[in-house]
Design an enzyme around this catalytic site. Structure first.
Site, PDB file in Angstrom:
ATOM      1  N   ASP A 173       0.955  -1.029  -0.041  1.00 34.95           N
ATOM      2  CA  ASP A 173      -0.025   0.142  -0.075  1.00 34.95           C
ATOM      3  C   ASP A 173       0.979   1.249  -0.035  1.00 34.95           C
ATOM      4  O   ASP A 173       0.785   2.250  -0.843  1.00 34.95           O
ATOM      5  CB  ASP A 173      -0.921  -0.016   1.110  1.00 34.95           C
ATOM      6  CG  ASP A 173      -2.083   1.095   1.297  1.00 34.95           C
ATOM      7  OD1 ASP A 173      -2.533   1.781   0.255  1.00 34.95           O
ATOM      8  OD2 ASP A 173      -2.452   1.516   2.399  1.00 34.95           O
ATOM      9  N   HIS A 256      -4.483   3.216  -6.760  1.00 38.07           N
ATOM     10  CA  HIS A 256      -5.422   2.802  -6.100  1.00 38.07           C
ATOM     11  C   HIS A 256      -6.957   2.792  -6.713  1.00 38.07           C
ATOM     12  O   HIS A 256      -7.844   2.064  -6.255  1.00 38.07           O
ATOM     13  CB  HIS A 256      -5.652   4.021  -4.964  1.00 38.07           C
ATOM     14  CG  HIS A 256      -4.769   3.438  -3.885  1.00 38.07           C
ATOM     15  ND1 HIS A 256      -3.622   3.889  -3.466  1.00 38.07           N
ATOM     16  CD2 HIS A 256      -5.182   2.940  -2.572  1.00 38.07           C
ATOM     17  CE1 HIS A 256      -3.131   3.490  -2.470  1.00 38.07           C
ATOM     18  NE2 HIS A 256      -4.148   2.933  -1.628  1.00 38.07           N
ATOM     19  N   HIS A 259      -6.680  -0.836  -7.769  1.00 39.07           N
ATOM     20  CA  HIS A 259      -7.176  -1.758  -6.534  1.00 39.07           C
ATOM     21  C   HIS A 259      -8.816  -1.583  -6.373  1.00 39.07           C
ATOM     22  O   HIS A 259      -9.395  -2.817  -6.468  1.00 39.07           O
ATOM     23  CB  HIS A 259      -6.658  -1.012  -5.447  1.00 39.07           C
ATOM     24  CG  HIS A 259      -7.195  -1.556  -4.147  1.00 39.07           C
ATOM     25  ND1 HIS A 259      -8.436  -0.882  -3.630  1.00 39.07           N
ATOM     26  CD2 HIS A 259      -7.145  -2.589  -3.459  1.00 39.07           C
ATOM     27  CE1 HIS A 259      -8.842  -1.729  -2.466  1.00 39.07           C
ATOM     28  NE2 HIS A 259      -8.133  -2.664  -2.319  1.00 39.07           N
ATOM     29  N   HIS A 273      -5.617  -5.499   0.841  1.00 36.67           N
ATOM     30  CA  HIS A 273      -5.605  -4.395   0.376  1.00 36.67           C
ATOM     31  C   HIS A 273      -4.245  -3.901  -0.573  1.00 36.67           C
ATOM     32  O   HIS A 273      -4.075  -3.578  -1.664  1.00 36.67           O
ATOM     33  CB  HIS A 273      -5.910  -3.063   1.233  1.00 36.67           C
ATOM     34  CG  HIS A 273      -5.976  -1.831   0.690  1.00 36.67           C
ATOM     35  ND1 HIS A 273      -6.686  -1.003  -0.220  1.00 36.67           N
ATOM     36  CD2 HIS A 273      -4.819  -0.623   0.669  1.00 36.67           C
ATOM     37  CE1 HIS A 273      -6.521   0.105  -0.294  1.00 36.67           C
ATOM     38  NE2 HIS A 273      -5.357   0.466   0.071  1.00 36.67           N
TER      39      HIS A 273
END
Length: 378
Positions: A173, A256, A259, A273
């Site tokens: 992350d 992101h 993601h 994540h």
């Protein structure tokens, strides 16, 4: 294009070995009737230390269990319990979804909120936003708040005792922070803080990147030994504080958004994540035509860390029909991918996703690194 530059941060950040012992007096400064939110597993680990610290200042311990995801129903239920119990501060203890639900509930209930992550697995604890999911774990929406947490407290011994996979996910992350922030700085997009990035936010994103490259492998060694070392402290700070400040005030871009798109593919469910974000980061590097050496170094480093950098490792392939759905979800209006310094279409994204499979396999083979193993969601 906004001409206002914004930096957002929590009111107080506390990190260190046995930091939980200081929770009682710090929490007493924020409220007299806290509601502690933690799932049963987390509470079995930190409950005794939390209870002892609160007892030391005469604060009652009221704990509310938590499920798996920060859903609309979970947030609304917490709001009801806060109001029914007359609580004046709510404390999220555990992972990112628990903390995100607490932030959203604290905002709706108009009380203070506190983040106590039990692993350095994401940058959720410091930010003024929550990621809300469906009951099935698919991304639903971002919720933005007018302020950040009043306190973020992370005990690095608790982090050292947690499974190493949590720290790996946090590194995945956090590695995206600089790659996304520099893209936003090059373009005209705004950040989650509500304006153009400050030089400070962008610099913190770069510091996050530098600390991770210097310390990650040694930090993982420390967690495997359940010890707290300077390398672990550096990575915890990078994963939690610097990544949080960097993404919120430096900006999110393609990584992101990808993601979020990947959460629509059932094959990826069960991955952390950070694992899915790492796929997003590599895909963003391909999208922007990053230098070959930078891309190669990224594949080598993330393989050594234990992060996926192929579609195979997230349960997909270059022929997966889900790639089109992932790309469509990642490029919807309002997604952070539109902060990239050039337009990104679904077709461009599908091509980049397909490219990372062969690219990573080639680099891994050239460096004698293991071949990817197919991920199968249980």
């Amino acid at each position: 294009m906004s001409t206002v530059h914004v930096l957002a941060s929590p009111s107080r950040y506390v990190q260190g070995k046995d930091a939980l012992a200081t929770l009682g007096p710090r929490l007493a400064e924020l409220g007299a009737a806290p509601l502690l939110v933690a799932d049963d597993v987390v509470w079995s680990i930190v409950g005794p230390a939390v209870s002892t610290s609160l007892a030391g200042v005469g604060t009652s311990v009221v704990r509310e269990p938590f499920g798996t995801y920060a859903t609309v129903a979970a947030v609304d239920s917490l709001v009801e319990n806060i109001r029914a119990g007359g609580h004046d501060v709510v404390v999220g203890i555990g992972g990112g979804s628990t903390i995100d639900a607490v932030k959203a509930a604290g905002h709706l209930a108009q009380i203070r909120w506190v983040s106590i992550p039990t692993a350095a697995s994401s940058d959720a604890p410091t930010s003024a936003l929550s990621v809300i999911y469906t009951d099935d774990g698919a991304f639903l929406e971002y919720r933005f708040f007018p302020k950040n947490p009043d306190l973020v407290l992370i005990d690095t011994q608790v982090v050292a005792n947690a499974p190493v996979a949590f720290l790996v996910g946090g590194i995945g992350d956090a590695l995206a922070t600089w790659v996304e922030a520099r893209a936003v700085a090059r373009g005209t997009g705004t950040t989650m803080a509500g304006g153009r990035p400050t030089h400070t936010g962008t610099a913190l994103a770069r510091l996050c990147w530098d600390l991770l490259w210097e310390n990650s492998l040694q930090a993982l060694d420390a967690v495997r030994a359940k010890t707290v070392t300077p390398a672990l402290e550096a990575v915890v700070e990078a994963n939690t504080l610097l990544s949080g400040l960097g993404f919120e005030s430096g900006g999110l871009a393609a990584a992101h958004a990808i993601h979020n798109g990947l959460t629509s593919a059932p094959q990826t469910h069960g991955l952390t994540h950070g694992q899915k974000v790492n796929i997003g980061t590599l895909t963003q590097l391909v999208l922007e035509g990053a230098p070959a050496q930078e891309v190669e170094d990224f594949v080598v480093f993330t393989t050594k860390v234990g992060l996926p950098n192929t579609l195979t490792e997230i349960g997909l392939s270059t022929d997966s029909p889900e790639l089109a759905a992932v790309a469509a979800a990642a490029t919807v209006e309002g997604e952070t991918i539109h902060a990239m310094p050039f337009p990104v279409t679904p077709d461009m994204l599908v091509d980049a996703l397909r490219t990372i499979e062969g690219l990573s396999r080639r680099v891994r083979a050239a460096h004698g690194l293991p071949e990817p193993v197919l991920y199968v969601h249980a």
